[in-house]
Design a protein around this motif. Structure first.
Motif, short mmCIF file in Angstrom:
data_model
loop_
_atom_site.label_atom_id
_atom_site.label_comp_id
_atom_site.label_asym_id
_atom_site.label_seq_id
_atom_site.Cartn_x
_atom_site.Cartn_y
_atom_site.Cartn_z
N SER A 83 0.83 -1.20 0.00
CA SER A 83 0.00 0.00 0.00
C SER A 83 0.87 1.25 0.00
CB SER A 83 -0.92 -0.01 1.22
OG SER A 83 -1.84 1.03 1.16
N CYS A 124 -6.58 1.37 4.11
CA CYS A 124 -5.31 1.96 4.53
C CYS A 124 -5.50 3.46 4.74
CB CYS A 124 -4.25 1.69 3.47
SG CYS A 124 -2.59 2.21 3.96
N ARG A 177 -6.43 3.42 0.10
CA ARG A 177 -6.52 2.17 -0.65
C ARG A 177 -7.23 1.10 0.17
NH1 ARG A 177 -4.17 2.19 -5.38
NH2 ARG A 177 -2.64 3.79 -5.80
#
Length: 151
Positions: free
Chosen positions: A37, A97, A101
């Motif tokens: 990420s 996240c 994301r």
């Protein structure tokens, strides 16, 4: 639940599943998702891209520096557990996240002690071999130079 890199936290399926051993998401996988990420960077929307283009250059640089300095955190937002007649258990975890994301992780547990589980295991062996062959062929391919393509 929140997860940071280095936490050594793991997620285990509930005791209500009929799986012989509970399904488990180890800390190494959570750290891989955090690293991935972070490598992908923030999730941009059309509005955020327009705002960034209109911002001054130095402001954009300071925002990018701040984003790189902050370590992303994963937050578990959804969790599903399924049991398919004792031969297959599945745990699906949805994370978001701090950079926007979303990530989906699925964990499968096959009970080879059942007839269906035994048959599925036999059928999966040739697929594993095919996967290895395809991965080897892919690694041997030369990269494509887009500039040399004739469109």
């Amino acid at each position: 639940r929140q997860f940071k890199k280095g936490d050594k936290k793991f997620i285990e399926s509930s005791k209500t599943t009929t799986a012989k051993n509970p399904l488990r998401l180890p800390p190494e996988v959570i750290e891989y998702v955090i690293d991935r990420s972070f490598a992908l960077g923030p999730l941009y929307t059309e509005n955020s891209m327009k705002e960034e283009m209109n911002a001054k250059k130095d402001a954009t640089i300071s925002i990018a520096t701040e984003e790189k300095d902050t370590m992303p955190e994963l937050t578990l937002i959804r969790r599903f557990e399924y049991d398919f007649g004792g031969w297959l258990s599945v745990m699906m975890l949805h994370f978001v996240c701090t950079n926007g994301r979303m990530h989906l992780i699925e964990i499968y547990g096959l009970n080879k002690q059942t007839i269906v589980g035994f048959i599925v295991e036999i059928l999966m062996k040739p697929l594993g071999l095919l996967k290895l062959i395809l991965m080897r062929l892919r690694s041997q391919q030369l990269p494509v130079d887009d500039a040399k393509k004739n469109i």
